[in-house]
Design an enzyme around this catalytic site. Structure first.
Site, short mmCIF file in Angstrom:
data_model
loop_
_atom_site.label_atom_id
_atom_site.label_comp_id
_atom_site.label_asym_id
_atom_site.label_seq_id
_atom_site.Cartn_x
_atom_site.Cartn_y
_atom_site.Cartn_z
CG ASN A 155 -0.46 -0.14 2.50
OD1 ASN A 155 0.72 -0.45 2.65
ND2 ASN A 155 -1.27 0.10 3.51
CD GLU A 254 2.03 0.04 10.66
OE1 GLU A 254 0.88 -0.47 10.82
OE2 GLU A 254 2.36 0.69 9.68
CB CYS A 288 -2.82 -0.13 8.72
SG CYS A 288 -1.25 0.67 8.48
CD GLU A 462 7.99 1.52 10.68
OE1 GLU A 462 8.79 0.68 10.25
OE2 GLU A 462 6.92 1.80 10.11
#
Ligand code: ADP
Length: 483
Positions: A155, A254, A288, A462
């Site tokens: 994505n 993640e 997400c 991150e």
């Protein structure tokens, strides 16, 4: 492909500074047209082992460079990515589908992580701690973990790599990346520019692969790999975590999200609609952190939903290369099928469906932006990540009720809410069990902040100064000065 620099279209694997053609290849297709964009080398176990071994050999040379030397190379990488932003954006749109402007935005967003971590490379500090005895001195060091592996999704084919490789290389680690099978071209183009920027052979390798489990198995079991950073589905993340247990690897995961988007009755409704559109429909709903469940306080639910439908209807759907398109195709047919299934379920449980007239008639992987009125907790989409341009709208009465509804999920990545009562804003921000909270905004991604989840959305951060810590080990030295 009409690129300024045709050589950015790479189809070989990049292992230890060499571009390697494997006997087997696989096709990368454009999700908008189904056309083959390129045939790419297909890596398996042997290539993976080689990349890991070379990454290990490259480690001492890279980690012993001064922080400034690493910083300068990363800075150069950032500049090159920005110099070729248009080309990289085009490659990204052709393999992933997102509108060209959005793709270019992703290139700049990804590059901003490399820029940020080029700066952070020089600020990896330790401590001196007052000793526990008069002859003891205590010092901490942060040292690079070693060889790192990254497995990344389709994505954000550029940014998800930048968010991992930027801090890893800045900290002095080396990295082997397995990009998603649908989008290896963006990864290879990035590596090509990394090479040009002066990243030494072996410090960054890219392994395109049509059978991810084979490469994944080597990465999770190889004793030389000290850390795995994964972004993708919760199911695969759990499997990789299980596999990594054997060699006790450090992990950053993640995983999926199920973001609530809450609108309290004292919110600015137009601002909330704008935020919902930005959060929900980015990347055609395939992120997400996309709003997955929209909760609106009953007094304003009618007005909010009407405005949301109107704004949804105005979104332009089509091929990502077409001027003005805001919603591209979904990644593949399975993605369309899975949303259709959620829609059938929602409709059978009383949901009223509003589909934008814009985009009707488009076939293939396109999905028309949709709003569902009267969403309920019985619907499958309450518990599942929709990953498409569908906005389910629920109604609620009280703050306590909506916090409970919002937290009613194993996920905990991003959440959003709109309101104007400061006391309520604090209470709600503290009560939501999520790693990221957007207050009066639908856009929360930036390299300066720690991105990451709680619960089954994973762990590790991150971006920000915390992002680089993920790639370091904390060592402490207890020194007896002998008095
Ligand atoms: P998505 O649903 O977004 O495709 P996945 O978790 O399937 O999410 O994919 C994310 C990344 O994980 C991709 O690079 C994919 O190739 C990889 N992947 C999928 N299955 C496995 C596996 N069994 N082992 C290692 N990597 C995997």
């Amino acid at each position: 492909m009409n690129l300024k620099r045709q050589d950015l279209l790479r189809t070989s694997a990049f292992i230890a500074g060499e571009w390697i053609k494997t006997p087997k290849t696989f096709k990368v297709t454009n999700p908008s047209t189904g056309e083959v964009v390129a045939e790419v080398s297909d890596c398996g176990e042997d290539e993976t082992r080689k990349a890991v071994e070379r990454a290990s050999e490259a480690l001492s040379g890279w980690s012993s460079r001064t922080a400034k030397e690493r910083s300068d190379i990363l800075r150069r990488w950032y500049e090159l990515i920005m110099d070729y932003q248009d080309d990289l954006g085009l490659i990204l749109t052709l393999e992933q589908g997102k509108p060209l402007e959005e793709a270019k935005g992703e290139i700049a967003y990804g590059a901003s992580f490399i820029e940020w971590f080029s700066e952070e490379a020089r600020r990896i500090y330790g401590d001196t701690i007052p000793g526990h005895q008069s002859d003891k001195r205590i010092i901490t060091l942060r040292q690079p973990i070693g060889v790192c592996a990254a497995i990344t999704p389709w994505n954000f084919p550029n940014a998800m790599i930048a968010r991992k490789a930027g801090p890893a290389l800045a900290a002095g680690c080396t990295m082997v990346v397995k990009p998603a099978e649908s989008t290896p071209l963006s990864a290879l183009a990035m590596a090509y520019l990394a090479e040009e920027a002066g990243v030494p052979p072996g410090v960054l390798s890219i392994l395109p692969a049509s059978e991810p489990a084979k490469v994944g198995r080597v990465l999770t079991s190889h004793p030389l790999v000290r850390k795995l950073s994964f972004t993708g589905s919760t199911a695969v993340g759990k499997e990789l975590m299980r596999q990594s247990a054997e060699t006790v690897k450090k992990l950053s995961l993640e995983l999926g999200g199920n973001a609530p988007f809450i609108v309290f009755e004292d919110a600015d409704i137009d601002q909330a609609v704008e935020g919902a559109i930005a959060s929900k429909y980015r990347n055609s709903g395939q992120t997400c952190v996309c709003a997955n469940r929209i909760f609106v306080q009953s007094k304003i639910a009618g007005e909010f939903t009407e405005k949301l439908i109107e704004a949804t209807n105005s979104l332009k759907v089509g091929d990502g290369l077409q001027q003005g398109v805001e919603i591209g195709p979904l990644i593949n047919q399975e993605a369309v099928d899975s949303i259709n299934e959620l829609m059938r379920d929602a409709e059978s449980k009383g949901g009223t469906i509003y589909q934008s007239p814009e985009g009707k008639g488009l076939s293939g992987n396109f999905y028309v932006p949709t709003v569902i009125k009267n969403a309920t907790t019985e619907m499958k989409l309450h518990g599942e990540e929709i990953f498409g341009p569908v906005s389910p709208v629920y109604q609620f009465e009280t703050e306590e009720e909506v916090i409970e509804l919002a937290n009613d999920t194993p996920y905990g990545l991003a959440c959003y809410f709109y309101g104007s009562d400061h006391a309520q804003i604090w209470r709600v921000a503290e009560g939501l069990e999520y790693g990221i909270v957007g207050v009066n905004t639908g856009l929360i991604s930036t390299p300066v902040a720690p991105f990451g989840g709680v619960k089954e959305s994973g762990f590790g951060r991150e971006g920000s100064r915390y992002g680089i810590e993920e790639y370091t080990e904390l060592k402490y030295i207890c020194w007896d000065i002998g008095e």
